[in-house]
Design a protein around this motif. Structure first.
Motif, PDB file in Angstrom:
ATOM      1  N   SER A  58       0.833  -1.211   0.000  1.00 15.46           N
ATOM      2  CA  SER A  58       0.000   0.000   0.000  1.00 15.46           C
ATOM      3  C   SER A  58       0.867   1.261   0.000  1.00 15.46           C
ATOM      4  O   SER A  58       0.788   2.084   0.927  1.00 15.46           O
ATOM      5  CB  SER A  58      -0.936   0.010   1.219  1.00 15.46           C
ATOM      6  N   PRO A  59       1.708   1.431  -1.019  1.00 13.88           N
ATOM      7  CA  PRO A  59       2.605   2.594  -1.052  1.00 13.88           C
ATOM      8  C   PRO A  59       1.812   3.900  -1.096  1.00 13.88           C
ATOM      9  O   PRO A  59       0.725   3.971  -1.673  1.00 13.88           O
ATOM     10  CB  PRO A  59       3.387   2.384  -2.346  1.00 13.88           C
ATOM     11  N   LYS A  60       2.396   4.931  -0.497  1.00 12.39           N
ATOM     12  CA  LYS A  60       1.769   6.251  -0.539  1.00 12.39           C
ATOM     13  C   LYS A  60       2.204   7.038  -1.777  1.00 12.39           C
ATOM     14  O   LYS A  60       1.529   8.003  -2.164  1.00 12.39           O
ATOM     15  CB  LYS A  60       2.102   7.023   0.732  1.00 12.39           C
ATOM     16  N   GLY A  61       3.328   6.648  -2.384  1.00 15.33           N
ATOM     17  CA  GLY A  61       3.738   7.330  -3.609  1.00 15.33           C
ATOM     18  C   GLY A  61       5.205   7.129  -3.924  1.00 15.33           C
ATOM     19  O   GLY A  61       5.989   6.670  -3.087  1.00 15.33           O
ATOM     20  N   PHE A  62       5.554   7.472  -5.160  1.00 11.12           N
ATOM     21  CA  PHE A  62       6.950   7.435  -5.599  1.00 11.12           C
ATOM     22  C   PHE A  62       7.104   8.402  -6.771  1.00 11.12           C
ATOM     23  O   PHE A  62       6.119   8.802  -7.407  1.00 11.12           O
ATOM     24  CB  PHE A  62       7.382   6.019  -6.003  1.00 11.12           C
ATOM     25  N   GLY A  63       8.342   8.768  -7.049  1.00  8.66           N
ATOM     26  CA  GLY A  63       8.553   9.672  -8.174  1.00  8.66           C
ATOM     27  C   GLY A  63      10.013   9.808  -8.530  1.00  8.66           C
ATOM     28  O   GLY A  63      10.903   9.478  -7.743  1.00  8.66           O
ATOM     29  N   LEU A  64      10.248  10.290  -9.744  1.00  7.57           N
ATOM     30  CA  LEU A  64      11.585  10.678 -10.185  1.00  7.57           C
ATOM     31  C   LEU A  64      11.681  12.195 -10.073  1.00  7.57           C
ATOM     32  O   LEU A  64      10.834  12.924 -10.598  1.00  7.57           O
ATOM     33  CB  LEU A  64      11.836  10.224 -11.621  1.00  7.57           C
ATOM     34  N   SER A  65      12.723  12.653  -9.369  1.00  4.31           N
ATOM     35  CA  SER A  65      12.816  14.074  -9.033  1.00  4.31           C
ATOM     36  C   SER A  65      14.095  14.697  -9.554  1.00  4.31           C
ATOM     37  O   SER A  65      15.122  14.020  -9.693  1.00  4.31           O
ATOM     38  CB  SER A  65      12.758  14.265  -7.512  1.00  4.31           C
ATOM     39  N   GLN A  66      14.002  15.980  -9.806  1.00  7.84           N
ATOM     40  CA  GLN A  66      15.167  16.821 -10.099  1.00  7.84           C
ATOM     41  C   GLN A  66      15.305  17.764  -8.909  1.00  7.84           C
ATOM     42  O   GLN A  66      14.637  18.790  -8.824  1.00  7.84           O
ATOM     43  CB  GLN A  66      14.937  17.601 -11.406  1.00  7.84           C
ATOM     44  N   ARG A  67      16.168  17.410  -7.962  1.00  6.88           N
ATOM     45  CA  ARG A  67      16.312  18.222  -6.756  1.00  6.88           C
ATOM     46  C   ARG A  67      17.315  19.349  -6.929  1.00  6.88           C
ATOM     47  O   ARG A  67      17.175  20.400  -6.300  1.00  6.88           O
ATOM     48  CB  ARG A  67      16.716  17.343  -5.567  1.00  6.88           C
ATOM     49  N   ASP A  68      18.323  19.128  -7.749  1.00  5.69           N
ATOM     50  CA  ASP A  68      19.353  20.154  -7.922  1.00  5.69           C
ATOM     51  C   ASP A  68      18.819  21.216  -8.883  1.00  5.69           C
ATOM     52  O   ASP A  68      18.624  20.966 -10.071  1.00  5.69           O
ATOM     53  CB  ASP A  68      20.632  19.519  -8.476  1.00  5.69           C
ATOM     54  N   ARG A  69      18.607  22.439  -8.363  1.00  8.14           N
ATOM     55  CA  ARG A  69      18.002  23.521  -9.145  1.00  8.14           C
ATOM     56  C   ARG A  69      18.966  24.685  -9.406  1.00  8.14           C
ATOM     57  O   ARG A  69      18.528  25.788  -9.715  1.00  8.14           O
ATOM     58  CB  ARG A  69      16.770  24.058  -8.417  1.00  8.14           C
ATOM     59  N   VAL A  70      20.267  24.431  -9.320  1.00 11.08           N
ATOM     60  CA  VAL A  70      21.250  25.500  -9.478  1.00 11.08           C
ATOM     61  C   VAL A  70      21.801  25.476 -10.900  1.00 11.08           C
ATOM     62  O   VAL A  70      22.396  24.482 -11.330  1.00 11.08           O
ATOM     63  CB  VAL A  70      22.400  25.343  -8.456  1.00 11.08           C
ATOM     64  N   LEU A  71      21.605  26.560 -11.643  1.00 11.56           N
ATOM     65  CA  LEU A  71      22.059  26.632 -13.034  1.00 11.56           C
ATOM     66  C   LEU A  71      23.549  26.351 -13.166  1.00 11.56           C
ATOM     67  O   LEU A  71      23.988  25.641 -14.078  1.00 11.56           O
ATOM     68  CB  LEU A  71      21.739  28.008 -13.620  1.00 11.56           C
ATOM     69  N   ASP A  72      24.356  26.894 -12.245  1.00 15.24           N
ATOM     70  CA  ASP A  72      25.807  26.708 -12.337  1.00 15.24           C
ATOM     71  C   ASP A  72      26.219  25.250 -12.242  1.00 15.24           C
ATOM     72  O   ASP A  72      27.326  24.889 -12.635  1.00 15.24           O
ATOM     73  CB  ASP A  72      26.515  27.505 -11.232  1.00 15.24           C
ATOM     74  N   HIS A  73      25.342  24.397 -11.713  1.00 12.34           N
ATOM     75  CA  HIS A  73      25.671  22.973 -11.612  1.00 12.34           C
ATOM     76  C   HIS A  73      25.499  22.253 -12.944  1.00 12.34           C
ATOM     77  O   HIS A  73      25.883  21.088 -13.061  1.00 12.34           O
ATOM     78  CB  HIS A  73      24.812  22.303 -10.548  1.00 12.34           C
ATOM     79  N   TYR A  74      24.888  22.929 -13.924  1.00 11.92           N
ATOM     80  CA  TYR A  74      24.649  22.323 -15.240  1.00 11.92           C
ATOM     81  C   TYR A  74      25.342  23.081 -16.363  1.00 11.92           C
ATOM     82  O   TYR A  74      25.926  22.474 -17.267  1.00 11.92           O
ATOM     83  CB  TYR A  74      23.136  22.262 -15.533  1.00 11.92           C
ATOM     84  N   GLN A  75      25.228  24.419 -16.360  1.00  9.35           N
ATOM     85  CA  GLN A  75      25.854  25.263 -17.388  1.00  9.35           C
ATOM     86  C   GLN A  75      25.391  24.896 -18.800  1.00  9.35           C
ATOM     87  O   GLN A  75      26.169  24.887 -19.734  1.00  9.35           O
ATOM     88  CB  GLN A  75      27.385  25.178 -17.283  1.00  9.35           C
ATOM     89  N   ASP A  76      24.123  24.586 -18.933  1.00  7.44           N
ATOM     90  CA  ASP A  76      23.609  24.122 -20.223  1.00  7.44           C
ATOM     91  C   ASP A  76      22.411  24.966 -20.617  1.00  7.44           C
ATOM     92  O   ASP A  76      21.518  25.222 -19.814  1.00  7.44           O
ATOM     93  CB  ASP A  76      23.193  22.651 -20.131  1.00  7.44           C
ATOM     94  N   GLY A  77      22.381  25.375 -21.898  1.00  6.77           N
ATOM     95  CA  GLY A  77      21.306  26.213 -22.395  1.00  6.77           C
ATOM     96  C   GLY A  77      19.964  25.541 -22.484  1.00  6.77           C
ATOM     97  O   GLY A  77      18.932  26.214 -22.652  1.00  6.77           O
ATOM     98  N   VAL A  78      19.907  24.199 -22.393  1.00  4.48           N
ATOM     99  CA  VAL A  78      18.609  23.517 -22.429  1.00  4.48           C
ATOM    100  C   VAL A  78      17.929  23.515 -21.059  1.00  4.48           C
ATOM    101  O   VAL A  78      16.849  22.959 -20.912  1.00  4.48           O
ATOM    102  CB  VAL A  78      18.732  22.073 -22.958  1.00  4.48           C
ATOM    103  N   ARG A  79      18.557  24.109 -20.059  1.00  7.05           N
ATOM    104  CA  ARG A  79      17.950  24.388 -18.758  1.00  7.05           C
ATOM    105  C   ARG A  79      17.559  23.125 -17.997  1.00  7.05           C
ATOM    106  O   ARG A  79      16.411  22.945 -17.597  1.00  7.05           O
ATOM    107  CB  ARG A  79      16.740  25.311 -18.938  1.00  7.05           C
ATOM    108  N   TYR A  80      18.537  22.268 -17.796  1.00 14.53           N
ATOM    109  CA  TYR A  80      18.279  21.068 -16.998  1.00 14.53           C
ATOM    110  C   TYR A  80      17.828  21.411 -15.581  1.00 14.53           C
ATOM    111  O   TYR A  80      17.113  20.623 -14.950  1.00 14.53           O
ATOM    112  CB  TYR A  80      19.533  20.194 -16.934  1.00 14.53           C
ATOM    113  N   HIS A  81      18.235  22.566 -15.077  1.00 12.67           N
ATOM    114  CA  HIS A  81      17.864  22.929 -13.705  1.00 12.67           C
ATOM    115  C   HIS A  81      16.373  23.240 -13.565  1.00 12.67           C
ATOM    116  O   HIS A  81      15.872  23.357 -12.437  1.00 12.67           O
ATOM    117  CB  HIS A  81      18.691  24.125 -13.236  1.00 12.67           C
ATOM    118  N   LEU A  82      15.644  23.336 -14.676  1.00 12.69           N
ATOM    119  CA  LEU A  82      14.211  23.608 -14.632  1.00 12.69           C
ATOM    120  C   LEU A  82      13.366  22.387 -14.973  1.00 12.69           C
ATOM    121  O   LEU A  82      12.139  22.492 -15.088  1.00 12.69           O
ATOM    122  CB  LEU A  82      13.860  24.751 -15.600  1.00 12.69           C
ATOM    123  N   ARG A  83      13.965  21.235 -15.134  1.00 13.76           N
ATOM    124  CA  ARG A  83      13.217  20.047 -15.489  1.00 13.76           C
ATOM    125  C   ARG A  83      12.208  19.709 -14.381  1.00 13.76           C
ATOM    126  O   ARG A  83      12.498  19.856 -13.195  1.00 13.76           O
ATOM    127  CB  ARG A  83      14.152  18.850 -15.693  1.00 13.76           C
TER     128      ARG A  83
END
Length: 526
Positions: A328-353
C-alpha cells in the motif's frame, strides 16, 4: 524510443485554431478546417468493453501510412510539418484549452485515431494534409488521406491568453504510450507511459500503443481536459481516462482498466522514464565539459509505513534493477532536486526540469517500486525507469483496475517534513596527506531541513549508517560551512573488495528522534 531527446525537446511548437465539431467546418482560410466522421455513441464503459473484446482477439498492429514515405520524414522534415494555427481544436469556442495534432514521421510511424466527444457522441477527426504546413516538395505530400497520418497531440495553454500560440504546450502525447507535461518551472523533461512491459528483463521490452484518443473539453480553465485512450499491444489492451488539470504545474488523474492477452514477466504500473548521464556524485574525468547532465537525479519513495526514502540515480556499467518492496505505497517519483544553473551550465535548462510524483488512489496491495538503470554514454537516451510492479504474477486473462495521479511539479507532491538529502558525493577514502588505500571510497552526504535547524546550540545529529558488505570507518558529522541553518553533512569511508554492488543506508537522528529522510545508495566498486 529512438528519437534524440534533445531534438524531441526542440521540436517547434505547433499551435492551431478550430471550433468544436458541431459547427461543422471552420473556414478561417479557404479549404482549411477540420472535418469529422459520422457520429457514434461513446462512454468510458463502452471503451472498456471495446478493450476487453480486443484482448480476446489476436493482436493486429495499428495501420501505418505508406512506410516508404514515412521513413523519409526525418527530424528536419518532421519539424517542417507544423500544424496550422487556424485549425486547433477549441481555439475559438467549445473548450478552454486548444488541442493541436502531430504528424507521423520516422520516429512516430503509426496512425493514431483522434476523436472529439460531446454529450455522449463521438466523431472521428479526419486527417487532411492541408492541416499541416508543407512546402510543394515536402515528402509528406505523397501520403494519401487514408489511413490517418495523425501520430499524437498537444494540449495548449488557455485560449484566453493572447500568447497561447507561442507558449510551450502543457501536455504532449506522442509515440507508443508516452506522454509528458511541463512542471511549474515551465519546462518539459521526463516522460510517463501508459504501461511498461518487461523493462530490464531477459525478454525484449514491449511498447504497446495508444491507438485511439477521444477528447472532451474543459468548459472553464479550472476544469480538466478529459482524454480517453485505447491501448493495444501484443500482450494486453487497456482503456484509459485522463483528467488533465492545469495547476501551478500539471496534475493528471488516471483511471485504467487493463486486460492481459499473454503472461507478462514484469508488468510496470504508472511507469516514469527519464535520463541520467552523470552528476556531481561521480563521473569519469573529462567525459563532458558540463558539471552535470540529467533530467532527474533521484528516486523518491513514500512507503506504506510512512518512511520517506531518497535513492540517488546511477549510470551503471550494466543494466541494474533495484526493487523496493512495499505494501500500500503512498507514492513514488523521479525528481530533479538540484536547481542551481551553475551545476549544469547548459542552455537547455536542466535545472528547470520537472519532477513527477505518482500518487496511488486506492490500495495497490503488495508489490515493489522497481528502478531500472541502463548504461548510457550520452544524454539522448532515456535510460531510467521507475514503476510499480504488483507482487502477484501477471498472467493471461487477468484484469487490473487502477487509479492514480501524476503530479508534474518542481518538487515531490508530498515532501517529507524531515531534513532531506540535497547532495551525494564520492571520492577517494583515507586521510589527506597520506597514501590513499586501494578499495576505500569516501562518501559525503548532505542533509538540509527544519528539524536540523532546530537543534540546540552545540549539539550534533548522529548519522546512522549501514552497508550490506564491507567495513565502514571514519564516520563524521559536521555543519556545512555556508551559514545555512539546518545544513549538515556526514562523511564516511567504505572499504570493500570485489565488484558486487553494495547497498548503503543512512539517516540522521538526535537522541531518539529521527531527523532526516533515509538515504539509500547502490555503490558499484571501481
Amino acid at each position: 524510443m529512438s528519437l534524440s531527446r534533445r531534438h524531441f525537446l526542440q521540436l517547434a511548437v505547433a499551435v492551431n485554431a478550430l471550433s468544436l465539431f458541431k459547427a461543422g467546418m471552420v473556414n478561417a482560410e479557404p479549404g482549411i478546417g477540420l472535418k469529422f466522421g459520422p457520429p457514434s455513441p461513446f462512454s468510458f464503459e463502452t471503451l472498456k468493453t471495446l478493450a476487453r473484446e480486443r484482448a480476446g482477439r489476436e493482436y493486429a498492429p495499428p495501420p501505418q501510412p505508406d512506410p516508404a514515405i514515412v521513413k523519409q520524414i526525418d527530424y528536419d522534415a518532421h519539424g517542417k510539418l507544423q500544424y496550422r494555427k487556424e485549425a486547433a481544436l477549441w481555439a475559438e469556442s467549445g473548450g478552454s484549452y486548444p488541442i493541436s495534432f502531430q504528424h507521423v514521421g520516422m520516429f512516430f510511424p503509426k496512425t493514431v485515431i483522434m476523436n472529439v466527444v460531446e454529450k455522449g457522441t463521438a466523431r472521428e477527426i479526419l486527417y487532411d494534409p492541408r492541416l499541416f504546413t508543407m512546402g510543394p516538395d515536402h515528402v509528406a505530400k505523397g501520403l494519401p488521406a487514408s489511413p490517418s497520418a495523425f501520430a499524437g497531440f498537444w494540449v495548449h495553454e488557455s485560449r484566453k491568453g493572447s500568447d497561447w500560440k507561442t507558449r510551450e504546450p502543457w501536455v504532449t502525447f506522442l509515440g507508443a504510450s508516452y506522454f509528458r507535461a511541463i512542471g511549474e518551472l515551465g519546462q518539459v523533461g521526463l516522460s510517463a507511459r501508459g504501461i511498461a512491459l518487461n523493462p530490464g528483463t531477459s525478454n525484449p521490452e514491449e511498447f504497446p500503443d495508444f491507438v485511439s484518443f477521444w477528447f472532451e473539453p474543459a468548459a472553464k480553465t479550472d476544469d480538466p481536459v478529459t482524454v480517453y485512450a485505447l491501448l493495444d499491444g501484443p500482450s494486453l489492451t487497456g482503456a484509459y481516462r485522463f483528467l488533465l488539470r492545469r495547476t501551478r504545474g500539471v496534475v493528471m488523474e488516471i483511471e485504467a482498466a487493463l486486460f492481459l492477452r499473454k503472461d507478462i514477466e514484469r508488468l510496470g504500473i504508472a511507469p516514469l522514464t527519464s535520463m541520467y548521464w552523470f552528476s556531481e556524485t561521480a563521473k569519469p574525468t573529462g567525459v563532458d565539459w558540463r558539471p552535470e547532465v540529467h533530467d532527474s537525479d533521484g528516486l523518491a519513495l513514500w512507503t506504506g509505513v510512512g518512511e520517506h526514502i531518497w535513492r540517488p540515480i546511477n549510470n551503471p556499467s550494466h543494466i541494474m534493477v533495484s526493487s523496493f518492496a512495499d505494501k500500500s505505497p503512498k507514492g513514488f517519483g523521479l525528481s530533479q532536486r538540484d536547481r542551481v544553473l551553475d551545476h549544469y551550465q547548459d542552455g537547455v535548462r536542466y535545472h528547470l526540469r520537472p519532477s513527477a510524483w505518482v500518487e496511488p488512489l486506492g490500495d495497490w496491495g503488495e508489490g515493489a517500486v522497481q528502478l531500472t538503470e541502463i548504461p548510457t554514454d550520452d544524454e539522448i537516451h532515456d535510460n531510467i525507469v521507475a514503476m510499480w510492479v504488483p507482487k502477484e504474477p501477471a498472467t493471461a486473462g487477468k484484469t487490473y483496475d487502477l487509479r492514480y495521479r501524476i503530479h508534474w511539479l518542481a518538487d515531490e507532491a508530498f515532501p517529507s517534513p524531515l531534513a532531506r538529502c540535497v547532495a551525494t558525493r564520492l571520492g577517494n577514502g583515507g586521510q589527506p596527506g597520506k597514501p590513499r588505500p586501494k578499495g576505500v571510497r569516501k562518501f559525503m552526504v548532505e542533509f538540509l531541513g527544519k528539524p536540523l535547524a532546530k537543534l540546540p546550540y552545540g549539539e550534533k545529529p548522529e548519522p546512522v549508517i549501514t552497508a550490506t558488505r564491507g567495513e565502514l570507518s571514519r564516520i563524521e558529522i559536521e555543519a556545512v560551512p555556508d551559514d545555512v541553518p539546518g545544513h549538515w553533512r556526514t562523511h564516511f569511508d567504505l572499504a570493500v573488495t570485489g565488484q558486487d554492488p553494495v547497498e548503503i543506508r543512512c539517516y540522521l537522528r538526535h537522541k531518539d528522534e529521527v531527523m532526516s529522510e533515509t538515504w539509500l545508495y547502490q555503490y558499484h566498486p571501481f
